[in-house]
Design a protein around this motif. Structure first.
Motif, PDB file in Angstrom:
ATOM      1  N   ASP A 469     -76.168 -39.562  44.948  1.00  0.00           N
ATOM      2  CA  ASP A 469     -76.935 -40.604  44.251  1.00  0.00           C
ATOM      3  C   ASP A 469     -77.310 -41.713  45.226  1.00  0.00           C
ATOM      4  OD1 ASP A 469     -77.985 -42.555  42.644  1.00  0.00           O
ATOM      5  OD2 ASP A 469     -76.245 -42.723  41.322  1.00  0.00           O
ATOM      6  N   PRO A 470     -78.583 -41.842  45.580  1.00  0.00           N
ATOM      7  CA  PRO A 470     -78.977 -42.882  46.546  1.00  0.00           C
ATOM      8  C   PRO A 470     -78.620 -44.288  46.108  1.00  0.00           C
ATOM      9  CG  PRO A 470     -80.723 -41.262  46.317  1.00  0.00           C
ATOM     10  CD  PRO A 470     -79.730 -40.985  45.227  1.00  0.00           C
ATOM     11  N   TRP A 471     -78.580 -44.545  44.803  1.00  0.00           N
ATOM     12  CA  TRP A 471     -78.281 -45.911  44.366  1.00  0.00           C
ATOM     13  C   TRP A 471     -76.846 -46.308  44.697  1.00  0.00           C
ATOM     14  CZ3 TRP A 471     -81.602 -49.341  44.279  1.00  0.00           C
ATOM     15  CH2 TRP A 471     -82.905 -49.102  43.837  1.00  0.00           C
ATOM     16  N   GLN A 472     -75.945 -45.349  44.763  1.00  0.00           N
ATOM     17  CA  GLN A 472     -74.586 -45.690  45.173  1.00  0.00           C
ATOM     18  C   GLN A 472     -74.563 -46.069  46.655  1.00  0.00           C
ATOM     19  OE1 GLN A 472     -72.546 -45.820  42.427  1.00  0.00           O
ATOM     20  NE2 GLN A 472     -74.508 -45.197  41.530  1.00  0.00           N
ATOM     21  N   ALA A 473     -75.286 -45.320  47.478  1.00  0.00           N
ATOM     22  CA  ALA A 473     -75.342 -45.633  48.908  1.00  0.00           C
ATOM     23  C   ALA A 473     -76.078 -46.941  49.167  1.00  0.00           C
ATOM     24  CB  ALA A 473     -76.018 -44.486  49.658  1.00  0.00           C
ATOM     25  N   ILE A 474     -77.169 -47.166  48.444  1.00  0.00           N
ATOM     26  CA  ILE A 474     -77.920 -48.417  48.618  1.00  0.00           C
ATOM     27  C   ILE A 474     -77.051 -49.600  48.222  1.00  0.00           C
ATOM     28  CG2 ILE A 474     -79.882 -49.736  47.724  1.00  0.00           C
ATOM     29  CD1 ILE A 474     -81.422 -47.046  47.601  1.00  0.00           C
ATOM     30  N   HIS A 475     -76.297 -49.453  47.149  1.00  0.00           N
ATOM     31  CA  HIS A 475     -75.373 -50.516  46.735  1.00  0.00           C
ATOM     32  C   HIS A 475     -74.444 -50.899  47.885  1.00  0.00           C
ATOM     33  CE1 HIS A 475     -72.676 -52.561  43.729  1.00  0.00           C
ATOM     34  NE2 HIS A 475     -71.799 -52.337  44.708  1.00  0.00           N
ATOM     35  N   VAL A 476     -73.858 -49.903  48.556  1.00  0.00           N
ATOM     36  CA  VAL A 476     -72.930 -50.191  49.641  1.00  0.00           C
ATOM     37  C   VAL A 476     -73.665 -50.747  50.851  1.00  0.00           C
ATOM     38  CG1 VAL A 476     -71.210 -49.203  51.201  1.00  0.00           C
ATOM     39  CG2 VAL A 476     -71.289 -48.477  48.814  1.00  0.00           C
ATOM     40  N   ALA A 477     -74.850 -50.236  51.152  1.00  0.00           N
ATOM     41  CA  ALA A 477     -75.609 -50.755  52.297  1.00  0.00           C
ATOM     42  C   ALA A 477     -75.908 -52.237  52.136  1.00  0.00           C
ATOM     43  CB  ALA A 477     -76.915 -49.976  52.447  1.00  0.00           C
ATOM     44  N   VAL A 478     -76.158 -52.659  50.900  1.00  0.00           N
ATOM     45  CA  VAL A 478     -76.520 -54.054  50.629  1.00  0.00           C
ATOM     46  C   VAL A 478     -75.286 -54.936  50.452  1.00  0.00           C
ATOM     47  CG1 VAL A 478     -77.669 -55.561  48.944  1.00  0.00           C
ATOM     48  CG2 VAL A 478     -78.733 -53.395  49.634  1.00  0.00           C
ATOM     49  N   ASN A 479     -74.211 -54.377  49.885  1.00  0.00           N
ATOM     50  CA  ASN A 479     -73.005 -55.171  49.588  1.00  0.00           C
ATOM     51  C   ASN A 479     -71.859 -54.943  50.563  1.00  0.00           C
ATOM     52  OD1 ASN A 479     -73.454 -56.474  46.745  1.00  0.00           O
ATOM     53  ND2 ASN A 479     -74.227 -54.389  46.523  1.00  0.00           N
ATOM     54  N   ARG A 480     -71.885 -53.821  51.301  1.00  0.00           N
ATOM     55  CA  ARG A 480     -70.772 -53.410  52.169  1.00  0.00           C
ATOM     56  C   ARG A 480     -69.474 -53.317  51.363  1.00  0.00           C
ATOM     57  NH1 ARG A 480     -72.463 -51.642  57.316  1.00  0.00           N
ATOM     58  NH2 ARG A 480     -70.382 -52.168  58.086  1.00  0.00           N
ATOM     59  N   ALA A 481     -69.607 -52.944  50.111  1.00  0.00           N
ATOM     60  CA  ALA A 481     -68.458 -52.759  49.220  1.00  0.00           C
ATOM     61  C   ALA A 481     -68.804 -51.665  48.230  1.00  0.00           C
ATOM     62  CB  ALA A 481     -68.124 -54.052  48.480  1.00  0.00           C
ATOM     63  N   HIS A 482     -67.794 -50.860  47.868  1.00  0.00           N
ATOM     64  CA  HIS A 482     -67.997 -49.740  46.958  1.00  0.00           C
ATOM     65  C   HIS A 482     -67.750 -50.196  45.525  1.00  0.00           C
ATOM     66  CE1 HIS A 482     -67.651 -45.773  45.147  1.00  0.00           C
ATOM     67  NE2 HIS A 482     -68.014 -45.227  46.289  1.00  0.00           N
ATOM     68  N   PRO A 483     -68.612 -49.785  44.578  1.00  0.00           N
ATOM     69  CA  PRO A 483     -68.414 -50.234  43.190  1.00  0.00           C
ATOM     70  C   PRO A 483     -67.100 -49.771  42.584  1.00  0.00           C
ATOM     71  CG  PRO A 483     -70.113 -48.521  43.335  1.00  0.00           C
ATOM     72  CD  PRO A 483     -69.826 -48.964  44.721  1.00  0.00           C
ATOM     73  N   ASP A 484     -66.506 -48.694  43.116  1.00  0.00           N
ATOM     74  CA  ASP A 484     -65.221 -48.230  42.587  1.00  0.00           C
ATOM     75  C   ASP A 484     -64.034 -49.025  43.125  1.00  0.00           C
ATOM     76  OD1 ASP A 484     -66.570 -46.317  41.191  1.00  0.00           O
ATOM     77  OD2 ASP A 484     -66.073 -44.656  42.533  1.00  0.00           O
ATOM     78  N   TYR A 485     -64.287 -49.914  44.076  1.00  0.00           N
ATOM     79  CA  TYR A 485     -63.219 -50.741  44.662  1.00  0.00           C
ATOM     80  C   TYR A 485     -63.623 -52.213  44.558  1.00  0.00           C
ATOM     81  CZ  TYR A 485     -61.476 -46.348  46.570  1.00  0.00           C
ATOM     82  OH  TYR A 485     -60.988 -45.062  46.703  1.00  0.00           O
ATOM     83  N   PRO A 486     -63.714 -52.732  43.337  1.00  0.00           N
ATOM     84  CA  PRO A 486     -64.235 -54.088  43.137  1.00  0.00           C
ATOM     85  C   PRO A 486     -63.370 -55.181  43.743  1.00  0.00           C
ATOM     86  CG  PRO A 486     -63.294 -53.231  41.107  1.00  0.00           C
ATOM     87  CD  PRO A 486     -63.340 -52.085  42.061  1.00  0.00           C
ATOM     88  N   ASP A 487     -62.102 -54.919  43.954  1.00  0.00           N
ATOM     89  CA  ASP A 487     -61.219 -55.953  44.486  1.00  0.00           C
ATOM     90  C   ASP A 487     -61.051 -55.878  46.002  1.00  0.00           C
ATOM     91  OD1 ASP A 487     -60.720 -56.875  41.883  1.00  0.00           O
ATOM     92  OD2 ASP A 487     -59.114 -55.404  41.599  1.00  0.00           O
ATOM     93  N   ALA A 488     -61.617 -54.864  46.619  1.00  0.00           N
ATOM     94  CA  ALA A 488     -61.493 -54.718  48.076  1.00  0.00           C
ATOM     95  C   ALA A 488     -62.465 -55.656  48.775  1.00  0.00           C
ATOM     96  CB  ALA A 488     -61.767 -53.280  48.488  1.00  0.00           C
ATOM     97  N   PRO A 489     -62.076 -56.233  49.900  1.00  0.00           N
ATOM     98  CA  PRO A 489     -63.009 -57.091  50.630  1.00  0.00           C
ATOM     99  C   PRO A 489     -64.151 -56.273  51.205  1.00  0.00           C
ATOM    100  CG  PRO A 489     -61.030 -56.679  51.931  1.00  0.00           C
ATOM    101  CD  PRO A 489     -60.769 -56.109  50.579  1.00  0.00           C
ATOM    102  N   ALA A 490     -65.293 -56.922  51.362  1.00  0.00           N
ATOM    103  CA  ALA A 490     -66.442 -56.252  51.960  1.00  0.00           C
ATOM    104  C   ALA A 490     -66.111 -55.844  53.397  1.00  0.00           C
ATOM    105  CB  ALA A 490     -67.665 -57.157  51.937  1.00  0.00           C
ATOM    106  N   LEU A 491     -66.642 -54.703  53.812  1.00  0.00           N
ATOM    107  CA  LEU A 491     -66.437 -54.237  55.180  1.00  0.00           C
ATOM    108  C   LEU A 491     -67.517 -54.824  56.075  1.00  0.00           C
ATOM    109  CD1 LEU A 491     -64.951 -52.231  57.153  1.00  0.00           C
ATOM    110  CD2 LEU A 491     -66.777 -50.615  56.597  1.00  0.00           C
ATOM    111  N   LEU A 492     -67.125 -55.756  56.935  1.00  0.00           N
ATOM    112  CA  LEU A 492     -68.061 -56.354  57.898  1.00  0.00           C
ATOM    113  C   LEU A 492     -69.369 -56.772  57.214  1.00  0.00           C
ATOM    114  CD1 LEU A 492     -67.529 -53.646  60.656  1.00  0.00           C
ATOM    115  CD2 LEU A 492     -66.322 -55.807  60.417  1.00  0.00           C
ATOM    116  N   PRO A 493     -69.302 -57.752  56.315  1.00  0.00           N
ATOM    117  CA  PRO A 493     -70.466 -58.107  55.505  1.00  0.00           C
ATOM    118  C   PRO A 493     -71.676 -58.541  56.314  1.00  0.00           C
ATOM    119  CG  PRO A 493     -68.708 -59.743  55.280  1.00  0.00           C
ATOM    120  CD  PRO A 493     -68.117 -58.572  55.983  1.00  0.00           C
ATOM    121  N   ASP A 494     -71.472 -58.994  57.565  1.00  0.00           N
ATOM    122  CA  ASP A 494     -72.619 -59.381  58.382  1.00  0.00           C
ATOM    123  C   ASP A 494     -73.467 -58.176  58.779  1.00  0.00           C
ATOM    124  OD1 ASP A 494     -70.445 -58.532  59.968  1.00  0.00           O
ATOM    125  OD2 ASP A 494     -71.305 -59.470  61.741  1.00  0.00           O
ATOM    126  N   GLN A 495     -72.968 -56.949  58.540  1.00  0.00           N
ATOM    127  CA  GLN A 495     -73.739 -55.748  58.854  1.00  0.00           C
ATOM    128  C   GLN A 495     -74.476 -55.196  57.625  1.00  0.00           C
ATOM    129  OE1 GLN A 495     -74.469 -54.600  61.748  1.00  0.00           O
ATOM    130  NE2 GLN A 495     -73.171 -56.095  62.824  1.00  0.00           N
TER     131      GLN A 495
END
Length: 577
Positions: A469-495
């Motif tokens: 599902d491209p929308w799941q990948a696009i979500h992570v590309a834009v947020n650097r966080a996975h929707p299934d891990y809402p409490d996890a910190p973003a991975l290198l958000p400047d990227q």
């Protein structure tokens, strides 16, 4: 803004929404007209009302976005389809759910031709098991009498039970292959997980995957990809790999029969056994295969080279040692630094020869040493073949040394990103980062840095490794966080990259890379499009993963309609001007 190709009475008019043309959200555009399989006009509702006639099928977007269909630049559709039709673990979470599914599957009778009663499939997730690698004991408890072979989601490891090891003759005395590793207990006996080339140790005893199964798998995968708006893709391995045969014949058959309705292409596999001496014969054989596939209407202009493995099993090639001991050995001995499946000499030779023969290099690279070695090989190929038009690309690109970021643009190497992985999930935090340490962990998936340096961006899913599902990948590309891990910190958000950049990568960027005519919504382009459940540019970026595809078309023909699947209500029409 209005663009036109003069064709009256469009077959389709999509109106009252927003339009992304493959590169940008088109200012002032709310409608798209389609006729004869191509886009005929893009503009405002008022501008396109004149294109409607009595037979026009009008789709009220009601504020939703219409865009080009997504193009997946790296997917294993044949594998995914076959595995979904077998013991499918891909949508499950947790070891218990996996074991329950395996037990249920074991209760089914073996399929014809499966004399030993093998249970095959895949999709298990390393993060669901302590240490990342489950053992024979778990499988033996649910399937003690039939052999089991289950590939994990990244397709770099397989989980087997004792009966499978017995049939394959794998014991404590079985050596690790040069391009893989057998997980073992302290006494040397196999523990139940086989990595990389060690998976091939079972190839001679596994039931044959037939062309009929591959065709069924591809068609099943095609339907699923259409449902998430993917209208074109590149099959990332066409060759014998991981117990699967070459799916080229299945693709040719489907293409010739008109059943392969997506804009699919493929990458021909470069065996890990390649040597400098075998390169000329290999390239000649690939040219013959490409010609055969072209004649059936299936393009295979890319050549797939797996440069290294993955960090979790210590096979990704690193410039410095892993921080935990691991047993890796390969053609270039490197202590605790992973594997290069082809030596630098062989990689340079095969890359230059493939480039000269008009192949686009499709390299799997994960570790920083693999990235650098791959870039060096492309540089050598560009130097050996002045004027090369190869659309060379590197997939995955997890760990990139900062000194190599600018080289992608300089060498015109496209970044083929699997953006869904650029997040802090269980695998990242428990298995990957402890092996890399903080400095190298900070070099992961530098999408923004690559884009800022001028690199081309494309995207793919690597399905069944992860969701298609491209929308799941696009979500992570834009947020650097996975929707299934809402409490996890973003991975290198400047990227993080912008929504526009991510959508462009997954549409026009990937279509360009695949040499596909799709990927854009401009007059004269093929009407390969997707209607999304909302306009993502109006949503909070944290809500991108909630988007779905309501309608998908290829060449102006619907290939997926969510509403029609739910009810048989006819499409509404709007009156002509």
């Amino acid at each position: 803004m209005k663009y036109e190709v003069p064709v009256p009475n469009a077959e389709w008019v999509f109106h009252s929404g927003a339009v992304f043309d493959g590169r940008r959200l088109v200012p002032g555009a709310s409608a798209v007209a389609v006729s004869g399989g191509v886009v005929t006009a893009v503009g405002s509702d008022d501008e396109l009302r004149a294109w409607s006639g009595p037979s026009t099928q009008a789709i009220d977007l009601a504020g939703r976005l219409v865009s080009p269909g997504f193009t997946d630049a790296h997917v294993h559709a044949a594998y995914a389809g076959v595995e979904r039709l077998g013991c499918d673990l891909a949508e499950l979470s947790g070891a218990r759910a996996c074991l329950d599914r395996i037990r249920e599957h074991a209760a089914l009778p073996p399929e014809p031709g499966n004399d030993a009663g093998w249970i095959t499939g895949g999709g298990w997730y390393k993060g669901d098991f302590p240490g990342g690698y489950p053992g024979t004991d778990l499988l033996d408890a649910v399937v003690p009498d039939r052999p089991v072979y289950l590939i994990n989601r990244d397709h770099h490891s397989a989980w087997v039970n004792s009966r499978a090891l017995e049939l394959a003759g794998i014991t404590a005395s079985t050596p690790d292959p040069a391009d893989g590793r057998i997980e073992r207990h302290a006494d040397g006996t196999p523990s139940g997980t086989l990595h990389e080339g060690a998976m091939e140790l079972l190839a001679r005893v596994l039931p044959e995957v037939t062309d009929a199964q591959l065709e069924a798998g591809i068609l099943h995968a095609q339907d699923h990809l259409f449902s998430v708006g993917v209208t074109g893709w590149q099959e990332a391995i066409l060759g014998h790999y991981g117990g699967y045969p070459d799916a080229s014949a299945a693709y040719r058959s489907l293409a010739a029969a008109g059943k392969l309705t997506a804009r699919a292409s493929g990458a021909l596999w470069i065996p890990r056994s390649t040597t400098v001496e075998t390169v000329p014969a290999l390239v000649e054989s690939l040219l013959e295969r490409r010609k055969l596939n072209d004649a059936a209407g299936f393009s295979t202009r890319s050549a797939k080279i797996m440069v290294d493995g993955v960090p979790e099993n210590c096979t990704a090639a690193m410039l410095e040692d892993y921080l935990r001991p691991c047993a890796c050995a390969g053609p270039e001995p490197s202590g605790e630094r992973g594997l290069l499946y082809l030596s630098s000499e062989v990689l340079h030779a095969v890359s230059a020869a493939l480039d000269a023969a008009g192949f686009d290099l499709h390299m799997h690279v994960i570790g920083d040493r693999a990235v650098r070695t791959g870039l060096d090989a492309v540089a050598a190929a560009r130097s050996a073949n002045p004027g090369s038009a190869g659309r060379h690309h590197m997939a995955h690109l997890q760990i990139i040394h900062p000194d190599d970021v600018a080289r992608f643009a300089a060498l015109d190497v496209t970044v083929n990103a699997q953006a869904l992985w650029a997040c802090n999930d269980d695998q990242m935090t428990e298995l990957t980062v402890p092996l890399l340490g903080p400095e190298r962990a900070a070099w992961q998936y530098p999408f923004a840095g690559l884009a800022a340096a001028g690199a081309r961006l494309a995207m793919g899913s690597d399905w069944p490794v992860s969701s298609p599902d491209p929308w799941q990948a696009i979500h992570v590309a834009v947020n650097r966080a996975h929707p299934d891990y809402p409490d996890a910190p973003a991975l290198l958000p400047d990227q993080a990259i912008s929504l526009q950049a991510a959508m462009a990568a997954y549409t026009s960027g990937s279509a360009w890379l695949n040499r596909s005519p799709g990927g854009s919504l401009v007059p004269g382009a093929p009407a390969d499009l997707a209607v999304h459940s909302a306009n993502p540019f109006d949503l909070p970026r944290q809500a991108l993963s909630s988007l779905r595809v309501d309608l998908a078309m290829v060449a102006g023909s619907p290939v997926f309609d969510r509403a029609a699947a739910a009810s048989a209500s006819p499409l509404q029409r709007i009156p002509s001007a």
